[in-house]
Structures are given as structure tokens and as C-alpha cells.
Design an enzyme around this catalytic site. Structure first.
Site, PDB file in Angstrom:
ATOM      1  N   LEU A  24     -30.849 -96.050 -96.903  1.00 37.56           N
ATOM      2  CA  LEU A  24     -29.548 -95.391 -96.841  1.00 37.56           C
ATOM      3  C   LEU A  24     -28.700 -95.811 -98.031  1.00 37.56           C
ATOM      4  CD1 LEU A  24     -28.722 -95.659 -93.018  1.00 37.56           C
ATOM      5  CD2 LEU A  24     -30.145 -94.004 -94.257  1.00 37.56           C
ATOM      6  N   ARG A  31     -14.741 -99.903-102.426  1.00 33.01           N
ATOM      7  CA  ARG A  31     -14.258-101.267-102.670  1.00 33.01           C
ATOM      8  C   ARG A  31     -14.807-101.861-103.962  1.00 33.01           C
ATOM      9  NH1 ARG A  31     -15.749-104.444 -97.440  1.00 33.01           N
ATOM     10  NH2 ARG A  31     -15.069-106.197 -98.760  1.00 33.01           N
ATOM     11  N   GLY A  94     -21.818 -91.178 -90.026  1.00 35.60           N
ATOM     12  CA  GLY A  94     -22.398 -92.334 -89.384  1.00 35.60           C
ATOM     13  C   GLY A  94     -23.836 -92.573 -89.795  1.00 35.60           C
ATOM     14  N   THR A  95     -24.327 -93.769 -89.464  1.00 35.17           N
ATOM     15  CA  THR A  95     -25.668 -94.180 -89.884  1.00 35.17           C
ATOM     16  C   THR A  95     -26.768 -93.374 -89.195  1.00 35.17           C
ATOM     17  OG1 THR A  95     -25.507 -95.949 -88.234  1.00 35.17           O
ATOM     18  CG2 THR A  95     -25.006 -96.526 -90.523  1.00 35.17           C
ATOM     19  N   ASP A 119     -27.500-101.299-100.120  1.00 41.14           N
ATOM     20  CA  ASP A 119     -26.586-102.373-100.504  1.00 41.14           C
ATOM     21  C   ASP A 119     -26.928-103.690 -99.814  1.00 41.14           C
ATOM     22  OD1 ASP A 119     -25.812-101.681 -97.948  1.00 41.14           O
ATOM     23  OD2 ASP A 119     -23.724-101.249 -98.454  1.00 41.14           O
ATOM     24  N   GLU A 172     -21.223-102.208 -81.301  1.00 43.63           N
ATOM     25  CA  GLU A 172     -20.361-102.348 -82.472  1.00 43.63           C
ATOM     26  C   GLU A 172     -19.135-103.167 -82.093  1.00 43.63           C
ATOM     27  OE1 GLU A 172     -21.111-101.394 -85.509  1.00 43.63           O
ATOM     28  OE2 GLU A 172     -23.004-100.538 -84.797  1.00 43.63           O
ATOM     29  N   ARG A 440     -31.450-115.274-159.594  1.00 40.92           N
ATOM     30  CA  ARG A 440     -30.035-115.613-159.693  1.00 40.92           C
ATOM     31  C   ARG A 440     -29.731-115.840-161.169  1.00 40.92           C
ATOM     32  NH1 ARG A 440     -31.178-121.224-156.629  1.00 40.92           N
ATOM     33  NH2 ARG A 440     -31.855-122.489-158.391  1.00 40.92           N
TER      34      ARG A 440
END
Length: 464
Positions: A24, A31, A94-95, A119, A172, A440
Site C-alpha cells: 500500500l 506531513r 481506508g486500508t 512507508d 482501532e 616551464r
């Protein structure tokens, strides 16, 4: 022996049942305050989502589906090269609703489905395999949930289960009673379910809850109502740490690095100040390697046995051979290849160059697009002038050659084996083997000139 990444050694047997993985990744991640999708923020140089994909790949899944939403284009671009399919969750309901979006992608699939979160990147293949194994326990549970016990359960969903791990339900936090909130076993969100059960249970989900969402966790209660038990297995809180903010990203990075440092030392490397060393996901470290403080490894670094990396060095896309010596304050960029016993020292930058066995590039030098022969010595302040503003050109320095300090080697140019380039030279033509190149103007000396100049300037200043 080379070691790499912090993944635990794991060899998945050929699965007895086909496995599909659903990840998912539809959340907006507001955030994070970023234009980059949340699951693409890197841990140890690799996007979080791809950490998870790599771990799941060890189980040899028949199919992997990533459920996208906001910022789908970024996620799709990240997984498309891996042959991973995606499914769109157009509305965030929702999940449970998110998982249901994978139905078409898994049409015809019969086997076990692992449900993961983009995540939550540090879940190991071994833990995923434990979930699948428990799914096929003698009691044939309908749903396996991965639980954990955080120091502060906070607002996590609570897993209501007996001492044997047989679950009654997941509640929940916002819907839980005070008694349920006192439970310390929390839901990570990760699940294993047989495909035949998963979508049948998802079809029965409702959204009569405080958030008005279709909770994936409710499938446990639905299975129980149908007479099917479910079970929970536990893991440590660090493994299921989620990332929703920059602060949490730093925390997960820190946990990953701590595990990797411990692995490097257990495998025979010495880290003088472990907390100051930063590894990439694919860093390879040999035995008896010594790493001093404040060293950073970017992606693609390989350090062979017995090498020493001195303080404040940065190594990315580079190979350091056996017994080689790097730094302090050295930068090895992609394509740098140090052979055995080579030395790259203070404030030296190497890019797309081979430094031969025993060769030395010790001080204040840039070597790019070059081949430096074995035993050659590159003096302080030397640069390879490899770019004309349009194209890159290569410099070749033969074995045993000596390049004097403050020289500029203007590519394309070849310095023969054993040749000497005098200090301060600007070399624009090839130098034969064992020859001296001196480029040089001759030095002249004007007696008394400096004293006369000072007198003149002092007089001029006084007249103002």
C-alpha cells in the site's frame, strides 16, 4: 569476505504455495512536506518502497502489486523498471478499500497474499516468511497479523488475542474501550491472507466506525463471525517502524545504520567511532578493513580486505582494493577504482579513474578520466585537465612514472612508464617512457630589483 546491506541472511525455499505481495502506497504523506512521494524518500540511499520490494523479492513472489494514489506517477516510474504492476486507489477510503483495488491485478491468482506498507520499509524477508508459515499452521487461521509492543502504544490499533496468539479482533484506538486501550500488543498493519479468503472478506467490509473508513483490520472480526480463527505473530518495534514525517525518516535511517554498523563489525571490520560512519544499502566491506570517524559511503562502494579509510572521506560508486589507503578528507566518485595497496590521500578527488597497484596520489589532487599505472607517484596539486567544455578525454600515466607537484596533464595525453614530469609543468603532448618532461620557462634573477621596487612604492605611498 564481503558484507553488504543490513538484510539478515535469508534463503527462501521455493514456496509450496504461490505468493503475491500487495504494497500500500496511496497515502499523500502531507506531513513530509515534500514534492517527492513519501515512499520514495531514501533510507541508506534507496527509496523506502524499494527496500520493501527487495525484501519481499527473497520470497520469490509470483506477483507484486503496489497500490497508488496521490503522486501515482512518481511511484509508477519507480517500480515500472522492476516489472511491478500498480493499482490505483482514486479515493482514500481506508486500508481495506486500498487492498481491494488490487483485485483486478490479482485476477486468477490462487495462493497467499502478503499485505505490506510502503512507508514501513524495514520488514525482513524472514519475518514475511514467518507470517506465511503461520498462515499454513495446523489450525489453518484465516488471517495472520504482525503485531509488536512499542514502548508507548499511543494511538496504535490494539490486537485482542490470547496467550497462544489466537486473535479475537483488532480494535482501532479511536474505537477502543479503556480496557482495550490498556492492551500493549499493537497492530503493525501487515497481514498474510489466502487470496480466496481475502477478497471474500473485503466484500463484507463496512465503514460504520469513528472514521467512516473501510478498515482492513475488520476482516479479522468478519472471519471470526464466520467461525474462522485468526492469529498474531510478534516482531520488534524497530522492524515495523513507519515513516510519516522527516523526523520519523531520520529515526528509521538511524535504526538501519545502527544495524548495519553492528553487522560490519561482527563481520570483521573495525569502526573507530561507529556512530559517525554512514553506509549505503549496498555497501560492501571486507575483513580487517579499518574505518575511521566521519566516513560516508554512497551507493556502489566496495571496500576489500585490509583497506583503511581515514576520517572525513566520502566514497560512492567506487572500489577500494586490498590493503589500499584512502584519506583523510578524500573523495572517491563513481568509477574510481583503487587497486591493491594504492594510496589516495589528503584532499584528493578521484573520478572514473584506475589507480594502479601501489600507486600514490597523496595530496591536494584531482584525477579524473585517467589510468594511473602501478607504482606511479602523483605529486601534490596535480590535476588531469579532462574536459574542454564539450567532451571528456582520458589521461594515461605509465607504471612507475613520477609526476611532479603542481602539474597539469592536459588530456588526451599519455605519460610513458618510468617518465618524470617536472614540478609545475603543463603537459600537452605525450611523454616517452623514461623521459623527463620539463614544461616551464627558464628561471631568471634580477639582482636588487626587489629592493628598488620597495623603495619606489614606499616613496609613492608617502607622497599621497
Amino acid at each position: 569476505m564481503m558484507t553488504h546491506s543490513n538484510d539478515q541472511p535469508f534463503s527462501a525455499p521455493s514456496p509450496a504455495h504461490p505468493i503475491a505481495v500487495v504494497i500500500l502506497a496511496a497515502g499523500k504523506g502531507t506531513r513530509m512536506r515534500s514534492d517527492l512521494h513519501k515512499v520514495l524518500h531514501p533510507i541508506a540511499g534507496r527509496p523506502m518502497l524499494l527496500h520493501l520490494v527487495a525484501s519481499a523479492a527473497a520470497l520469490q513472489p509470483a506477483q507484486t502489486v503496489v497500490v497508488t494514489g496521490a503522486g501515482r506517477e512518481q511511484v509508477e516510474a519507480a517500480v515500472a523498471p522492476l516489472g511491478i504492476s500498480t493499482a490505483l486507489q482514486a479515493e482514500q477510503l481506508g486500508t481495506g478499500h486500498a487492498v481491494a483495488q488490487a483485485r483486478d491485478a490479482l485476477a486468477g491468482f490462487e495462493g497467499d497474499v502478503l499485505i505490506l506498507y510502503g512507508d514501513v520499509p524495514l520488514v525482513t524477508a524472514a519475518t514475511m516468511q514467518r507470517m506465511i508459515g503461520r498462515l499454513h499452521g495446523d489450525d489453518t487461521p484465516a488471517v495472520i497479523v504482525l503485531g509488536f509492543r512499542p514502548a508507548d502504544p499511543g494511538a496504535y490499533g490494539r490486537v485482542i488475542a490470547d496467550a497462544a496468539g489466537r486473535m479475537d479482533r483488532i480494535v482501532e484506538y479511536k474505537d477502543a474501550s479503556e480496557t482495550e486501550r490498556a492492551v500493549t500488543l499493537c497492530n503493525s498493519g501487515l497481514m498474510a491472507v489466502r487470496s480466496a479468503d481475502l477478497f471474500a472478506l473485503l466484500d463484507r467490509l463496512g465503514n460504520d466506525n469513528a472514521a467512516g473508513e473501510y478498515y482492513l483490520t475488520d476482516i479479522v472480526g468478519l472471519a471470526g463471525a464466520a467461525g474462522r480463527s485468526s492469529a498474531v505473530i510478534e516482531t520488534g518495534a524497530d522492524e515495523v517502524a513507519g515513516v510519516n514525517s522527516r523526523g520519523e525518516l531520520a529515526g528509521v535511517e538511524g535504526a538501519w545504520q545502527a544495524t548495519r554498523r553492528a553487522q560490519a563489525m561482527a563481520d570483521g571490520a573495525t569502526l573507530i567511532a561507529p556512530d559517525t560512519v554512514w553506509f549505503s544499502h549496498d555497501t560492501q566491506i571486507g575483513r580487517d578493513v579499518v574505518i575511521e570517524p566521519n566516513v560516508v559511503f554512497g551507493p556502489g562502494a566496495r571496500i576489500e580486505d585490509g583497506a583503511t579509510i581515514h576520517a572525513f572521506s566520502h566514497i560512492e560508486g567506487a572500489s577500494v582494493g586490498k590493503g589500499a589507503n584512502v584519506g583523510p578528507f578524500a573523495r572517491l566518485r563513481p568509477g574510481a577504482d583503487l587497486k591493491a595497496d594504492a594510496k589516495v590521500g589528503n584532499f584528493v578527488e578521484i573520478k572514473k579513474a584506475i589507480i594502479g597497484e601501489g600507486a600514490k596520489v597523496s595530496h591536494l589532487t584531482y584525477i579524473g578520466d585517467a589510468d594511473i599505472g602501478a607504482g606511479a607517484n602523483i605529486g601534490a596539486g596535480t590535476i588531469t585537465c579532462n574536459y574542454d567544455g564539450y567532451f571528456k578525454y582520458r589521461t594515461v600515466v605509465g607504471e612507475g612514472a613520477f609526476i611532479g607537484s603542481n602539474s597539469a596533464l592536459v588530456a588526451p595525453v599519455t605519460i610513458g612508464a618510468g617518465a618524470i614530469v617536472a614540478a609545475g609543468s603543463v603537459v600537452t603532448q605525450d611523454v616517452e617512457a623514461d623521459a623527463l618532461a620539463l614544461v616551464r620557462p627558464p628561471q631568471t634573477s634580477k639582482q636588487g630589483w626587489a629592493a628598488r621596487f620597495r623603495e619606489k612604492m614606499i616613496a609613492r605611498k608617502a607622497a599621497r
